[in-house]
Motif scaffolding. Sequence first.
Motif, short mmCIF file in Angstrom:
data_model
loop_
_atom_site.label_atom_id
_atom_site.label_comp_id
_atom_site.label_asym_id
_atom_site.label_seq_id
_atom_site.Cartn_x
_atom_site.Cartn_y
_atom_site.Cartn_z
N ASP A 273 5.41 5.43 13.36
CA ASP A 273 4.75 4.38 13.10
C ASP A 273 5.31 3.69 11.90
O ASP A 273 5.36 2.35 11.92
N VAL A 274 5.44 4.19 10.95
CA VAL A 274 5.82 3.77 9.64
C VAL A 274 7.50 3.20 9.79
O VAL A 274 7.70 2.35 9.43
N ASP A 275 8.28 3.97 10.48
CA ASP A 275 9.77 3.49 10.78
C ASP A 275 9.51 2.23 11.59
O ASP A 275 10.38 1.41 11.15
N ARG A 276 8.64 1.92 12.47
CA ARG A 276 8.29 0.70 13.22
C ARG A 276 7.88 -0.46 12.43
O ARG A 276 8.55 -1.19 12.29
N LEU A 277 7.11 0.10 11.42
CA LEU A 277 6.64 -1.03 10.38
C LEU A 277 7.86 -1.47 9.53
O LEU A 277 8.06 -2.65 9.27
N ILE A 278 8.64 -0.73 9.08
CA ILE A 278 9.59 -0.63 8.02
C ILE A 278 10.42 -1.67 8.77
O ILE A 278 11.08 -2.65 8.10
N ALA A 279 11.12 -1.23 9.99
CA ALA A 279 12.02 -1.94 10.75
C ALA A 279 11.49 -3.68 10.81
O ALA A 279 12.46 -4.47 10.56
N ALA A 280 10.15 -3.66 11.07
CA ALA A 280 9.75 -5.18 11.26
C ALA A 280 9.76 -5.75 10.02
O ALA A 280 10.06 -7.04 9.74
N ARG B 297 3.62 6.55 4.37
CA ARG B 297 3.22 7.87 5.12
C ARG B 297 1.99 8.16 4.46
O ARG B 297 1.22 8.94 5.08
N VAL B 298 2.31 8.41 2.91
CA VAL B 298 1.08 9.04 2.23
C VAL B 298 -0.34 8.39 2.37
O VAL B 298 -1.12 8.89 2.57
N THR B 299 -0.13 7.15 2.43
CA THR B 299 -1.29 6.39 2.85
C THR B 299 -2.00 6.56 3.99
O THR B 299 -3.23 6.94 4.40
N ARG B 300 -1.26 6.69 5.22
CA ARG B 300 -1.63 7.02 6.73
C ARG B 300 -1.92 8.49 6.70
O ARG B 300 -3.33 8.85 7.21
N LEU B 301 -1.57 9.23 5.82
CA LEU B 301 -2.06 10.85 6.08
C LEU B 301 -3.04 10.72 5.25
O LEU B 301 -3.84 11.52 5.89
N ALA B 302 -3.30 10.15 4.16
CA ALA B 302 -4.68 10.05 3.50
C ALA B 302 -6.04 9.59 4.19
O ALA B 302 -7.06 10.27 4.10
N LEU B 303 -5.76 8.73 5.20
CA LEU B 303 -6.63 8.29 5.96
C LEU B 303 -7.10 9.35 7.02
O LEU B 303 -8.07 9.60 7.39
N HIS B 304 -5.91 9.88 7.57
CA HIS B 304 -6.26 10.99 8.56
C HIS B 304 -6.87 12.27 7.88
O HIS B 304 -7.86 12.85 8.45
N LEU B 305 -6.45 12.62 6.70
CA LEU B 305 -7.13 13.68 6.05
C LEU B 305 -8.80 13.41 5.72
O LEU B 305 -9.48 14.27 5.65
N ASP B 306 -8.85 12.20 5.14
CA ASP B 306 -10.11 11.75 5.16
C ASP B 306 -11.23 11.94 6.38
O ASP B 306 -12.18 12.29 6.02
N MET C 78 8.37 2.21 1.04
CA MET C 78 7.35 2.47 2.31
C MET C 78 7.82 3.89 3.00
O MET C 78 6.85 4.32 3.66
N HIS C 79 9.01 4.14 3.19
CA HIS C 79 8.96 5.42 3.55
C HIS C 79 8.41 6.70 3.17
O HIS C 79 7.89 7.28 3.98
#
Length: 162
Positions: free
Chosen positions: A4-11, A29-38, A24-25
């Motif tokens: 998802d991050v690759d697609r976000l960056i490409a956009a 990813r750290v931000t999204r991972l933090a949400l999943h870990l939370d 953002m690379h």
Amino acid sequence: MEDDVDRLIAAWQRERPDMDVSPMHVLSRVTRLALHLDRARKQAFAAHDLEPSEFDVLSALRRSGKPYQLSPGQLVQETLVTSGTMTNRVDRLVGKGLVQRLPDPADRRGVQVRLTGPGRIAVDGALDALLSHEQQLLSGLASEDAASLADSLRALSRPFDH
């Protein structure tokens, strides 16, 4: 493997080619991972009738060693919250019977917060559940990769340490 991050960056690169979006690379990813870990933490703790904020207080007490007791000021330092927030957390934990407030023998106006037997059982059970889940999450990484990632994250977070 694109994510998802690759697609976000490409956009963003398509829409804002004038901007360097390379941070953002890592950070997206750290931000999204933090949400999943939370979310995973909340699930692990819910099985033990704890909120993540309650676990933070209980684990600070548990890590302190016998008699599993700290002052509210020490708890504030350990958990990085305000004293008002800590008062509310301790009040909830006292209400649940997981901690108790005791007079501070060194300061007549002060108190100490001590982990109770049920509090120790709750925090130990929640920690077991959390570590089991975290070990599963890291099982796809070689131990050298996990160690390298930990080193990189330590370096990245160092400016925020006090």
